[in-house]
Enzyme design. Sequence first.
Site, PDB file in Angstrom:
ATOM      1  CB  SER A   1      -0.779   0.001   1.091  1.00 59.82           C
ATOM      2  OG  SER A   1      -2.068   0.686   1.324  1.00 59.82           O
TER       3      SER A   1
ATOM      4  CG  ASP B   1      -5.835  -3.144  -3.485  1.00 62.40           C
ATOM      5  OD1 ASP B   1      -6.430  -2.002  -3.061  1.00 62.40           O
ATOM      6  OD2 ASP B   1      -5.132  -3.371  -3.728  1.00 62.40           O
TER       7      ASP B   1
ATOM      8  CG  HIS C   1      -5.040  -2.722   0.239  1.00 58.91           C
ATOM      9  ND1 HIS C   1      -4.523  -1.599  -0.758  1.00 58.91           N
ATOM     10  CD2 HIS C   1      -4.923  -2.094   1.400  1.00 58.91           C
ATOM     11  CE1 HIS C   1      -4.590  -1.500  -0.087  1.00 58.91           C
ATOM     12  NE2 HIS C   1      -3.885  -1.372   1.531  1.00 58.91           N
TER      13      HIS C   1
END
Length: 514
Positions: free
Chosen positions: A224, A456, A484
């Site tokens: 991320s 995602d 995610h």
Amino acid sequence: MRRLPLTAALVSVALVASGCATVGDLFDRGAPAPSWSPQEPPEGMAGLDSFYEQQLEWEDCGGGQCARLSVPQSYAEPDGDTIEVAVLKVPARRGSQRIGSLVVNPGGPGGSGVDYAQAADFIVGSAVRQRFDIVGFDPRGVGRSAPIDCVSDSELDAFLGFDPTPDDAGEEEKFAANAEGFAQKCGANAGPLLGHVSTVDAAKDMDVLRAALGEEKLHYLGKSYGTYLGATYADLFPQLVGRFVLDGVVAPDLTAQEVNLGQAKGFETATRAWAQFCLDKGECPLGGSVDEVMQGIRDFLARVDDQPLPETGDPAVTQLTEGWASTGIAAAMYDEGMWDGLVEAMRDALDGNGAELMGLANTYADRQPGGGYSGNIMEVIYAVNCLDKPETDSVEEHAAAAEAARSKAPTWGPFLMWSSLMCGSWPVETERSSEPPKKVSAEGAPPIVVVGTTRDPATPYEWSVRLHDQLAKSSLITYDGDGHTAYTRSNDCVDKPIDAFFVKGTVPQDGLRC
């Protein structure tokens, strides 16, 4: 509400916390540490010899071995004040052929790398765990590393529960005042570090950490926002890049508005996938088709905006507002394992009981039931984002962007397009604040592995493709799935090539789809 680039890995850490006793005894079975010698600063880091020559003093602690890394508060003034960065290492297993240190970052910005590394057995494959020291650090301003503290817990409760989608001029004025008030309190309470928590600052800290670990090259796993940090490092220090995996990409050249719109569309796609899941379960409480379920969510949020639910199961938050309800729904999009819980939470909420949705929101915000926060991610995320991606303070421009986004993401567009207004009134800036977002090529670095998940919610797949196209050398792995990030949470098709890359240096086939 730019806090949406959280990583599912953070949720994983919370879920496996009960296993930390098992993880906690790993430090006394580790492989011998490598020999250490002081290093010289690389090009562009002049005047930092004392920092690059430091040797970490490790002490046994819960979950591994802990140390403190000294770094300058401002890299422009290396002889000025310093701060300490918290570091945790879970050593490679005894008897294995140790390769080196693998530095990990779970995202945020504001996620704790210390907490993430504690879960070493769960965040990397077993072969990687065997042969690498897994090293996590709390980036500057985060958790145990000179934490940014802007407001009290009760003030943060009120801020997170505030109406995130103003509907008229009066509500827009209140929204702007709320955002500006939070920014002013950060300026008043966070101290001088507030102007030095950009991603560039954290990337420079990461190179000081590399030297202190005794590593010639940095091996790195970023998820991320951690991909943004890793890509920034690779662009600053391409000659020092080792084996890099960037999973769930935030491309550094994205503007604030591109981030907002991209996430709005990503969450719209993910929520539609959840809607189908709800229908497949049978008796979905929100409607009989995907479109009806999506409209049902919007109708519910509109009702809660007008009349918050009085039952939250939380004595510190007495009403489930649109802000808290939206956060709870968003939280479940990060991992399919939470989808069933969201179905039941929505069923209860439609009956007037918001306790389960509040519980999901608490998980997302790193908040304890009944009040109090385990970390400061919900404050420092603004401090980092507002330095990295400055914004206009024009209410009119944000209102227009929110309305334009409605056609592309009717559920999440207005919510996210308003989220960065605070950065228009942020009280500090850096030299980079006046620069446009920068494309990253990392020319001179070895191949970097980029991983993208097709549905995602927080880091849309297109961003992984975008960074892959910009990097001078990279290999893209595509995971066709939900949730995610992908590594260690999807399947062997993703995991095995990444494990082989870390352990053997074998670059995965570019274009691999799983």
